[in-house]
Design an enzyme around this catalytic site. Structure first.
Site, PDB file in Angstrom:
ATOM      1  N   HIS A   1       0.762  -2.346  11.342  1.00 63.39           N
ATOM      2  CA  HIS A   1       1.818  -3.230  11.851  1.00 63.39           C
ATOM      3  C   HIS A   1       2.282  -2.838  13.252  1.00 63.39           C
ATOM      4  O   HIS A   1       3.475  -2.818  13.554  1.00 63.39           O
ATOM      5  CB  HIS A   1       2.984  -3.294  10.867  1.00 63.39           C
ATOM      6  CG  HIS A   1       2.562  -3.816   9.530  1.00 63.39           C
ATOM      7  ND1 HIS A   1       2.196  -5.126   9.342  1.00 63.39           N
ATOM      8  CD2 HIS A   1       2.399  -3.194   8.337  1.00 63.39           C
ATOM      9  CE1 HIS A   1       1.836  -5.295   8.075  1.00 63.39           C
ATOM     10  NE2 HIS A   1       1.942  -4.137   7.451  1.00 63.39           N
TER      11      HIS A   1
ATOM     12  N   GLN B   1       0.832  -1.196   0.000  1.00 67.43           N
ATOM     13  CA  GLN B   1       0.000   0.000   0.000  1.00 67.43           C
ATOM     14  C   GLN B   1       0.867   1.247   0.000  1.00 67.43           C
ATOM     15  O   GLN B   1       1.899   1.297   0.663  1.00 67.43           O
ATOM     16  CB  GLN B   1      -0.906  -0.021   1.232  1.00 67.43           C
ATOM     17  CG  GLN B   1      -1.929   1.087   1.286  1.00 67.43           C
ATOM     18  CD  GLN B   1      -2.947   0.852   2.391  1.00 67.43           C
ATOM     19  OE1 GLN B   1      -3.105  -0.267   2.868  1.00 67.43           O
ATOM     20  NE2 GLN B   1      -3.634   1.898   2.804  1.00 67.43           N
TER      21      GLN B   1
ATOM     22  N   GLN C   1       0.845 -10.945  11.048  1.00 69.92           N
ATOM     23  CA  GLN C   1       1.451  -9.914  10.204  1.00 69.92           C
ATOM     24  C   GLN C   1       0.831  -8.540  10.408  1.00 69.92           C
ATOM     25  O   GLN C   1       1.518  -7.524  10.456  1.00 69.92           O
ATOM     26  CB  GLN C   1       1.323 -10.321   8.729  1.00 69.92           C
ATOM     27  CG  GLN C   1       2.005  -9.382   7.753  1.00 69.92           C
ATOM     28  CD  GLN C   1       1.079  -8.924   6.641  1.00 69.92           C
ATOM     29  OE1 GLN C   1      -0.052  -8.514   6.891  1.00 69.92           O
ATOM     30  NE2 GLN C   1       1.571  -8.991   5.418  1.00 69.92           N
TER      31      GLN C   1
ATOM     32  N   SER D   1       3.999  -5.965   3.205  1.00 74.10           N
ATOM     33  CA  SER D   1       2.725  -5.828   3.902  1.00 74.10           C
ATOM     34  C   SER D   1       1.596  -6.437   3.072  1.00 74.10           C
ATOM     35  O   SER D   1       1.537  -7.652   2.891  1.00 74.10           O
ATOM     36  CB  SER D   1       2.465  -4.354   4.223  1.00 74.10           C
ATOM     37  OG  SER D   1       1.302  -4.192   4.990  1.00 74.10           O
TER      38      SER D   1
ATOM     39  N   ARG E   1      -9.554  -7.253   4.827  1.00 71.36           N
ATOM     40  CA  ARG E   1      -8.424  -6.785   5.640  1.00 71.36           C
ATOM     41  C   ARG E   1      -8.391  -5.269   5.692  1.00 71.36           C
ATOM     42  O   ARG E   1      -8.215  -4.667   6.755  1.00 71.36           O
ATOM     43  CB  ARG E   1      -7.118  -7.326   5.054  1.00 71.36           C
ATOM     44  CG  ARG E   1      -5.822  -6.910   5.767  1.00 71.36           C
ATOM     45  CD  ARG E   1      -4.643  -7.535   5.029  1.00 71.36           C
ATOM     46  NE  ARG E   1      -3.355  -7.306   5.661  1.00 71.36           N
ATOM     47  CZ  ARG E   1      -2.526  -6.311   5.341  1.00 71.36           C
ATOM     48  NH1 ARG E   1      -2.882  -5.425   4.415  1.00 71.36           N
ATOM     49  NH2 ARG E   1      -1.351  -6.192   5.942  1.00 71.36           N
TER      50      ARG E   1
END
Length: 314
Positions: free
Chosen positions: A199, A10, A248, A90, A115
């Site tokens: 994250h 992203q 993750q 990611s 997600r």
């Protein structure tokens, strides 16, 4: 030839991406049409025409980027491309898993849409931030984050390459950590335009939502190793793909470690799939001991060149 595929994450998205590929490559067109049917918005129009302010929203960015990557991957696969490993930054990890056969393109896009929405919802209404920090080692930056923790959560979110990391968390804590990092010798701290503290432990609600979703998802056999963000390498005997993807979203991305592990495996050709050249740059800054050709694929011309080159080398 030992080829690795790297998939952009992203932040690289922009209006217009994939329009020329859709026009010139039937395999790309087929995949994008398939993926577009799996989401509740006009994926193709958003990719091709924007507007950027909508495309840049996480819930839309993630499925659009995965659809783009899946289409390019299909073209390369039909040309006989045989990678020995893949990794993604990611979100790009979902594209890597799709390339390896764990997800179908439509399934990967549906999961990316879920997600993205879960990540937005995880910190809705909470003032958060993310910043790139240049010129520090890992321990010094970790100490800066610890020194700012009284103001909220702030953690190292990305280990991108030597001297380039990103921190994320509560806005006040991120700002203070940047001040401490500069005092400790950081060259620059650059605020990043993102919609959440990705994250970090603040993504725990999104991780829980993903874990529940994964109980209803089929996971295919991995055709070649995928190097996972939260490990900095391939999965071990006790690991599972669902558990690693759940981890993750709330854990640091060890991209520098991933690139070093790929180099140690003797990778001698790299293709970056996606808009921009972020991963190409990280590779060149990380793998400095030997020259490895890195080819970026975003446009129809670049994809045609990649297909020609790989067919000649094979």
């Amino acid at each position: 030839m030992k080829l690795a595929l790297l998939f952009a994450g992203q932040g690289a998205q922009h209006a217009g991406m994939g329009a020329d590929l859709y026009e010139q490559f039937p395999a790309f067109r087929q995949v994008l049409d398939e993926c577009a049917a799996g989401v509740e918005f006009d994926l193709k129009s958003l990719c091709f025409a924007g507007p950027d302010e909508t495309l840049n929203q996480t819930r839309y960015t993630q499925p659009c980027m995965v659809a783009f990557a899946a289409g390019v991957t299909r073209v390369l696969q039909e040309a006989g491309t045989q990678p020995v490993a893949a990794a993604g930054l990611s979100l790009g990890e979902y594209s890597a898993l799709c390339a390896a056969g764990v997800f179908s393109p439509r399934q990967a896009v549906e999961l990316a849409a879920f997600r993205g929405a879960a990540m937005e919802q995880a910190v809705q209404g909470r003032a958060s931030g993310m910043a790139a920090v240049l010129g520090l080692d890992r321990k010094t930056l970790a100490d800066a984050c610890a020194g700012a923790s009284a103001l909220g959560v702030v953690e190292i979110a990305n280990y991108n390459c030597p001297g380039q990391m990103a921190i994320a968390g509560d806005a006040a804590a991120v700002e203070r950590a940047c001040e401490l990092a500069k005092q400790a010798g950081a060259r620059r701290c650059v605020p990043l335009k993102v919609s959440g503290p990705f994250h970090t432990s603040l993504m725990a609600p999104a991780a829980s939502a993903l874990a529940e979703r994964f109980t209803r998802e089929p996971f295919g056999k991995m055709n070649f190793p995928v190097y996972f963000n939260c490990l900095g390498g391939p999965m071990g005997d006790g690991d599972t793909v669902p558990a690693l993807l759940e981890k993750q979203v709330r854990s640091s991305v060890y991209m520098e470690d991933t690139l070093r592990r790929l180099a140690d495996e003797g990778i001698d050709r790299v293709i970056e799939i996606g808009p921009g050249r972020v991963l190409s740059g990280l590779w060149k800054k990380t793998v400095t001991e030997r020259k490895v050709p890195v080819l970026g694929v975003e446009t129809a011309r670049e994809l045609a060149e990649a297909v020609r080159m790989l067919q000649e080398e094979n």
